[in-house]
Scaffold this motif. Structure first.
Motif, short mmCIF file in Angstrom:
data_model
loop_
_atom_site.label_atom_id
_atom_site.label_comp_id
_atom_site.label_asym_id
_atom_site.label_seq_id
_atom_site.Cartn_x
_atom_site.Cartn_y
_atom_site.Cartn_z
N UNK A 1 16.20 -39.09 -10.92
CA UNK A 1 17.40 -39.60 -10.25
C UNK A 1 18.43 -38.48 -10.09
N UNK A 2 18.56 -37.67 -11.13
CA UNK A 2 19.63 -36.67 -11.16
C UNK A 2 19.17 -35.27 -10.73
N UNK B 1 27.02 -40.98 -9.81
CA UNK B 1 27.56 -42.15 -10.51
C UNK B 1 28.15 -43.15 -9.52
N UNK C 1 25.38 -44.93 -7.72
CA UNK C 1 24.73 -45.99 -8.50
C UNK C 1 25.60 -47.24 -8.59
N UNK C 2 26.93 -47.02 -8.68
CA UNK C 2 27.82 -48.17 -8.87
C UNK C 2 28.23 -48.83 -7.57
N UNK C 3 28.20 -48.08 -6.47
CA UNK C 3 28.76 -48.60 -5.22
C UNK C 3 27.74 -48.47 -4.08
N UNK C 4 26.75 -49.34 -4.07
CA UNK C 4 25.77 -49.29 -2.97
C UNK C 4 26.43 -49.44 -1.60
N UNK D 1 17.32 -42.72 -4.77
CA UNK D 1 17.29 -42.87 -6.23
C UNK D 1 16.32 -41.89 -6.89
N UNK E 1 21.93 -45.02 1.03
CA UNK E 1 21.14 -46.24 0.92
C UNK E 1 20.40 -46.40 2.24
N UNK F 1 13.57 -46.17 -6.40
CA UNK F 1 13.95 -46.32 -7.81
C UNK F 1 12.75 -45.92 -8.66
N UNK F 2 12.92 -44.91 -9.53
CA UNK F 2 11.75 -44.42 -10.25
C UNK F 2 11.22 -45.40 -11.29
#
Lengths: 438, 267
Positions: free
Chosen positions: B67-68, B98, B101-104, B136, B173, B196-197
């Protein structure tokens, strides 16, 4: 009706009940995403003060989603039991929290009042409670259910054996089932999420599970977690259906996005009852829920995700389910960001479900893009077991190779039973240990 | 009696539950032959042995790191140079992982400089826009996107299907492809994006496409090929599948739930 609360020199105001509930909610990413969370910590506490002084009766005249536009709101009002509510009708939300923690609130009394509690009363109370409050009050609740065995008695801790396989391969699923049974898993249900939700696959899996249970005379029940509209034609056809499953949410629009409504669920419920496959009793429904589903379906009406979640419990309890579990970390970090938020939500859902009178279990889980790991699952498992959680999910090595998320393992269930001296469903335990070499 | 003095794992093949399968009667020591699920794990007491705990942790670490991992745009550009030299770099409004991940919702919106770049693009009104995003799992596109495109782009060009420059979109996205396609006025918008892994698949790429892309479309308007990776659906095979579907989509002028799997190509 607007609410005002002053802390120090600052006065905070909240336009209506749903805003007050949202802003009183402990911080989580989903409410921020929805744009309804408190803008800072002080505003959150101000909302909690205001909520604490609100009479429980207020919730009977003020709905967060109008009666006219939402069938869950209608269900909440129409099924409200005045006499069950009477003993607590004089309390505010804050007083109710204190009363729940007192010795006056016994297991029997909590059971007596449950039908007098609306989801919004329970959600509001939950928002004021610390984690230890959620654990302690839930531990006083007892919601037993039964089908081919007896679940949910105090001192019992059960598991759904979840043997999923990415291609629904029968032998692959069977291998995971045997592995789980050998570790004492599967007393709540042996329940498969099919990779493909269609009639043919579901029917084949139902026959396979029925065969395993019959041949070995296992006192447990099976479930294939296909959509309720997949299950109904199969029941008509005579397929061996023990439990009917459905994902549900707390608003009519959420359920519409899941392709169900109250009347479809009623039809499926009565069909499953008529099969009379339960031997101990006939709780035939299995529901899964989870905070965030309403926002995800754009069906939340500006109501916070924890309140939406509890509204789904009002729907669930209408059908006297054998099993209900929140799938607490499955939805992703945009709703519950990290281990702390997942832990809190798991304890909330379990507490609220129990207080509403549901046989609550929890799928203690996370996805790889959440800030969580197996240590967070260990923590939540241990907390929920002390809270008297009815059941958890058992997955080979905690790694679900079909749904691609991590839950709890067969071994995790063995750990917690051994640690806290918790027992399986008695019929299942007897069956398992009779097979051991003496 | 404490029932936990008895260990059900002590059941032998004579007395453990009988499960008949097409491979015969299941034996507890052969479970790993039938599934790659983590069955028959070695134990100490009831606890999973450390070797397996570490194996799990290593898989989780790979998924987290995927992801990172930085989005290696330059490396992908270098690797696709034989088939495509024109590229445009854009970004969603999710300014960090970050936030992403929090704000699709922010991952579905282009930032202002990106909008300007695309508006000023001189290569519009083509058949297809191809977008690459870390999504992701940057590892997924870092490893698979170039191989995929080196096969896919020549197929398009041989089929007289025109393309815009390749668009790199950081922290996108899937729905960002609608806005990009709409700005470039293409018939079809394709996005290659890191999934998404999972524990067994940290580097899995998906390809989504939408016919007549415009802002506000939902998933039912899209088609998807997932699990694109060497050990899953290999990039070259995935490219063949996508090429077939893109042709069908351009011919029928549709995508999504109504573009049916009439060649058995979509799982």
């Amino acid at each position: 009706m607007a609410f005002k609360e002053t802390i120090g020199n600052t006065t905070y105001s909240f336009d209506n009940l749903k805003e007050l509930l949202a802003k009183a909610t402990p911080y989580r990413s989903g409410d921020v995403l929805a744009g309804i969370a408190a803008s800072n910590n002080k505003e959150r506490v101000a909302a909690q003060y205001a909520l604490a002084s609100l009479p429980l009766k207020h919730f009977l005249s003020h709905l967060v989603i109008p009666y006219e536009t939402d069938e869950i709101s209608r269900l909440i009002i129409d099924d409200f039991n005045e006499s069950a509510f009477h003993p607590i009708s004089h309390l505010t939300v804050g007083d109710f929290r204190d009363w729940l923690l007192s010795d006056a609130a016994t297991t029997q009394i909590l059971k007596n009042i449950s039908l007098g509690l609306t989801p919004e009363m329970v959600a509001a109370t939950c928002k004021l409670m610390r984690n230890q409050d959620l654990i302690y009050v839930a531990s006083k609740c007892e919601v037993p259910t039964a089908f081919r065995n007896s679940l949910g008695a105090k001192g019992q801790f059960s598991t759904r054996l979840q043997p999923n396989h990415p291609t629904d391969n029968a032998t692959g699923i069977a291998a995971a089932i045997l592995d789980g049974l050998l570790l004492g898993n599967g007393d709540a249900v042996i329940g498969i999420n099919p990779a493909t939700d269609n009639l043919k696959t579901t029917e084949a899996l139902l026959h396979m599970l029925d065969g395993i249970i019959q041949q070995n005379e296992i006192p447990t029940q099976s479930c294939v977690l296909s959509h309720v509209t997949t299950m109904m034609p199969l029941m008509k056809k005579g397929a061996p259906v023990d439990l009917v499953f459905q994902s549900i949410g707390g608003t009519e629009a959420t359920n519409k996005s899941f392709g169900v409504n109250i009347s479809i669920l009623e039809e499926a419920y009565h069909m499953a009852l008529s099969l009379k496959r339960g031997t101990v009793s006939n709780n035939v429904m299995y529901f899964e829920t989870g905070q965030g589903s309403s926002l995800s379906a754009n069906a939340h009406h500006g109501v916070d995700q924890q309140t939406c979640e509890v509204r789904s419990y009002a729907l669930a309890r209408k059908f006297k389910p054998l099993l209900v579990n929140t799938v607490v970390g499955f939805i992703g970090p945009e709703y519950l960001y990290d281990g702390k938020q997942i832990t809190r939500a798991g304890l909330e859902d379990h507490f609220c479900g129990k207080l509403m009178g549901l046989p609550m279990g929890v799928d203690i889980c996370y996805t790889n893009h959440a800030e969580a790991d197996q240590d967070d699952m260990d923590n939540l498992l241990t907390l929920l077991a002390t809270a008297g959680c009815n059941y958890i999910i058992g997955v080979p090595g905690a790694d679900d190779i079909m749904l691609n998320y991590q839950s709890t393992s067969y071994h995790d269930a063995a750990y917690i039973r051994k640690l806290l001296n918790l027992r399986m469903a008695p019929e299942f335990e007897k069956w398992l240990y009779e097979r051991l070499p003496s | 009696m404490n029932v936990y003095l008895l260990n059900p794992l002590a059941m032998n093949s004579e007395n453990h539950p009988k499960i008949q399968t097409e491979s015969g009667l299941l034996k507890k020591d052969q479970l790993n032959d039938y599934t790659f699920a983590r069955v028959n794990l070695p134990t100490s007491g009831f606890a999973i042995r450390l070797s397996e705990v570490l194996a799990f942790r290593a898989d989780h670490a790979a998924a987290r790191d995927a992801i990172f991992t930085p989005f290696e745009i330059q490396k992908i550009k270098d690797n696709i140079q034989p088939v495509c030299k024109d590229t445009i770099e854009t970004s969603s409004q999710a300014t960090s992982k970050e936030v992403y991940l929090k704000r699709p919702d922010l991952g579905k919106l282009l930032d202002e400089p990106s909008k300007t770049k695309l508006k000023e693009c001189t290569s519009k009104q083509k058949d297809v826009a191809i977008i690459i995003s870390n999504g992701l799992s940057a590892a997924a596109v870092n490893e698979n996107a170039a191989q995929f495109l080196n096969h896919f782009i020549p197929q398009l060009l041989e089929g007289n299907i025109s393309i815009t420059p390749i668009i790199f979109a950081s922290n996108a996205r899937v729905a960002l492809s609608d806005e990009i396609g709409a700005l470039l006025e293409t018939k079809l918008s394709i996005i290659l994006v890191g999934e998404r892994p999972g524990l067994s698949s940290p580097d899995s790429m998906s390809a989504y496409f939408t016919y007549a892309p415009e802002v506000g479309l939902t998933d039912e308007s899209r088609n998807c090929i997932s699990n694109i990776r060497i050990k899953g659906l290999p990039p070259i095979q995935a490219s063949e599948k996508l090429f077939y579907l893109v042709n069908a989509s351009l011919t029928k002028k549709i995508s999504g739930v109504h573009l049916k799997d009439d060649m058995g190509l979509l799982e």
